[in-house]
Design a protein around this motif. Structure first.
Motif: not given
Length: 526
Positions: A420, A518, A525
Motif C-alpha cells: 500500500k 489476493r 485493497s
C-alpha cells in the motif's frame, strides 16, 4: 456459555497469543546471536588524539579502532522536562569525550505486556547519537546513513550490539549514525490540551529525531559526511519512524532518501493515531494516576514504573474504546506512536490518493521479509472457502524456489501495508520507489522479522551480505540500489510491480505475489 466464562476464555486466548509472541521474540534473538557474531559492546574505549573534531557544540574526541573512528553518546539536544520539546545543546568548554554509549529512553510496554522495570542507564534526557566514520576530514563527501532503531515507538535503543556501524562504515566508505530519542509515554503522551508548553507532546519522540537531523545537517561535515546527502534507514519501528519523518514538514530538507525495512502495519506506518484517540488515551492515563487536569504538572514527578503501569492500562482502555485491532491475535490493542496533530504530522503517510506531500521528493527503498512472524508465532490464516488448488499454484508462482513453503508461513501482516505504501508513493509521481522481499532462510524460523539486519550492517560474511550492504550504500550514495552481481534494480510502479527478491540467488520479479496476496487477503485493497 455464559458471558463471564466467554470473557475468561477470550482472556486466556489473548494471554496465550502474547506468551507465544514473547517466546518468538526470544527465539528470534537467540537465532540471531547463534547465526551471526555479535558486534562488540563498547564502554570507555581508549580515546584517540587524532579523533578530535570541532562542532557547533564544542570539541569532541572519540576513539579510533580497526580503521574506524567511533563517537558514542554525543548529545544533540537536552530534554530537562518530560513531554516538552527538547532544547538545543549549550556549547561546552574543553573537549567532550565520546567513548561510551549514552543514556537511552525508559522502555515501555508492547502488546499489553508489562514494561521493563530496570531503568538503569535510561533517562528522559536521552537525546544522544553515535557516529562511525572511516575518516575525519574537512573533505565532507561521504554519504550519511542515519539508523532508526526498531521496537515500535515503545522499546529499543541505538546502542544495541546488532546496530554497530563499524563494518558498514569501514567496508563501504560511509558515515553511519544511530539516534537515541524518547519513546512510549515519554515520547508520545498528548498533553496539547493542557498548555502551550505541551504543544508537541504527542510527538516529542519525533521532534527529538528532527533535532538530531538538524544537528547532523550542521555538524556531520566535521566527521567527513556530506550534510546534503543523508539517508534514513530503519527496521520495524525504525522504518515507521522514517515514514513519519517523510510526512513531517519539520523534517523536510534534512534528508533526501529513506530505507524502510519491515516498517509498517495498518495502524503503525500506513496511518498513526488520531488526535481524538490520543487525547482519550491521555484522559485514561490521568484517571489511572488520579491526576486531575488542574495538576498536570504532577506528571513530572510520577515514578517511571507508575507511569508505565498506568500507560499499559490506558492503552488497552483506548483500544477497546476505539476498536483498534490487535496486530497479532484477536481483540483490540493500541501501541504508543506518533499523533496526526496537524502540525508535526499534518496527515498520515498514506493519503487517500497518494502519499504525504512532505515526502514527495524523498526517494524510497522499501520491503519486508517473506516469513516475518509467521514461522514462529503468528501464522497467516487462510480464509475459509479458499480454492486450495489455486492457492498452491499462486504460491508456486510467487516463490518457486522455496520448496515446502506453506501459505500460512507467507507474511501478509507487513507485506500488504508495504504494498500500500509503495503503491501510493508511486502514485505521487515524485521521487522513485524501489521494492524488495528478503527471502533468505535463517534457520528454522525462515526469513523472520529482523533477519536482514546483519546483512544490511555487513556484520556477517558472504555474497548476500555483500549484495545487500552494497545495495543499501549505493542507494545512499546515488538514490539507486545496485551491487556487483545483482540484477538491474528497476523502480516500482503499480503497472510493473518490480520487486527484488533478495536471497542467495537474487532476482528481479514483476507482480510475483499479486495473486497469492489476493487469495490470502481477498478484502484488502491497496
Amino acid at each position: 456459555m455464559n458471558k463471564q466464562h466467554a470473557r475468561s476464555k477470550m482472556k486466556m486466548i489473548i494471554l496465550t497469543v502474547l506468551a507465544i509472541f514473547v517466546i518468538a521474540i526470544l527465539m528470534a534473538g537467540l537465532l540471531f546471536r547463534q547465526a551471526f557474531p555479535a558486534a562488540p559492546r563498547f564502554k570507555d574505549l581508549p580515546v584517540s588524539g587524532d579523533s578530535t573534531v570541532s562542532t557547533d557544540s564544542g570539541l569532541i574526541r572519540g576513539a579510533h579502532q580497526d580503521g574506524v573512528y567511533r563517537y558514542l553518546g554525543v548529545p544533540y539536544a537536552h530534554a530537562n522536562k518530560r513531554f516538552m520539546d527538547a532544547e538545543p545543546i549549550k556549547p561546552w568548554k574543553g573537549v567532550f569525550t565520546a567513548n561510551a554509549y549514552g543514556p537511552t529512553s525508559p522502555q515501555g510496554s508492547m502488546l499489553g505486556m508489562s514494561a521493563a522495570t530496570d531503568t538503569k542507564g535510561t533517562s528522559n534526557d536521552c537525546q544522544n547519537l553515535n557516529v562511525w566514520t572511516p575518516k575525519v576530514s574537512k573533505q565532507n563527501d561521504l554519504p550519511v546513513m542515519v539508523w532508526l532503531h526498531g521496537g515500535g515507538f515503545s522499546t529499543g535503543s541505538a546502542n544495541e550490539r546488532s546496530y554497530d556501524g563499524a563494518n558498514l562504515s569501514r567496508s563501504h566508505n560511509v558515515v553511519v549514525v544511530s539516534v537515541n530519542h524518547r519513546l512510549n509515554v515519554f515520547g508520545h503522551l498528548d498533553l496539547s490540551s493542557y498548555g502551550e508548553e505541551y504543544r508537541d507532546s504527542g510527538n516529542v519522540g519525533l521532534t527529538d529525531i528532527i533535532m538530531a537531523l538538524q544537528w547532523i545537517k550542521a555538524n556531520i561535515g566535521a566527521f567527513g559526511g556530506d550534510p546534503n546527502n543523508v539517508t534514513l534507514f530503519g527496521q520495524s519501528g525504525g522504518g515507521a519512524k522514517a515514514l513519519a519523518l517523510m510526512t513531517s514538514p519539520q523534517a523536510k530538507g534534512l534528508f533526501n532518501k529513506a530505507i524502510v525495512e519491515s516498517g509498517a502495519t495498518e495502524t503503525m506506518g500506513v496511518s498513526f493515531a488520531t488526535q481524538e484517540q490520543s487525547q482519550s488515551l491521555t484522559k485514561h492515563l490521568l484517571d489511572q494516576l488520579g491526576i486531575d487536569t488542574n495538576h498536570i504538572g504532577d506528571l513530572q514527578n510520577v515514578s517511571v514504573d507508575k507511569l508505565q503501569e498506568a500507560s499499559t492500562q490506558a492503552l488497552q482502555e483506548t483500544a477497546n474504546e476505539y476498536h483498534i485491532p490487535a496486530p497479532l491475535g484477536g481483540g483490540y490493542q493500541m501501541e504508543w506512536g506518533p499523533v496526526v496533530d496537524g502540525d508535526v504530522l499534518p496527515s498520515n503517510p498514506v493519503t487517500d490518493d497518494a502519499f504525504a506531500e512532505a515526502g514527495k521528493n524523498v526517494t524510497l527503498l522499501i520491503g519486508s521479509n517473506l516469513n516475518e512472524w509467521t514461522g514462529m508465532s503468528a501464522p497467516t490464516t487462510v480464509p475459509d472457502g479458499t480454492d486450495r488448488q489455486a492457492l498452491a499454484a499462486a504460491l508456486q508462482e510467487a516463490y518457486p524456489d522455496k520448496r515446502g513453503l506453506k501459505a500460512s508461513h507467507v507474511d501478509t501482516l507487513i507485506r500488504l501495508p508495504m504494498l500500500k505504501i509503495m503503491s501510493h508513493k508511486a502514485d505521487q509521481h515524485g521521487a522513485s520507489v524501489y521494492s524488495y522481499v528478503f527471502t533468505h532462510s535463517s534457520g528454522v524460523a525462515g526469513s523472520y522479522h529482523g533477519s536482514e539486519i546483519p546483512y544490511v550492517f555487513d556484520n556477517v560474511s558472504g555474497k548476500l551480505a555483500d549484495h545487500i550492504s552494497q545495495a543499501w550504500v549505493s542507494f545512499a550514495k546515488t538514490g539507486r540500489p545496485s551491487a556487483d552481481g545483482l540484477p538491474q534494480w528497476k523502480p516500482y510502479t503499480r503497472e510493473n510491480g518490480a520487486t527484488m527478491i533478495l536471497d542467495d540467488h537474487s532476482k528481479l520479479v514483476h507482480h510475483h505475489d499479486r495473486e497469492l496476496m489476493r487469495l490470502l487477503s481477498p478484502n484488502y485493497s491497496y
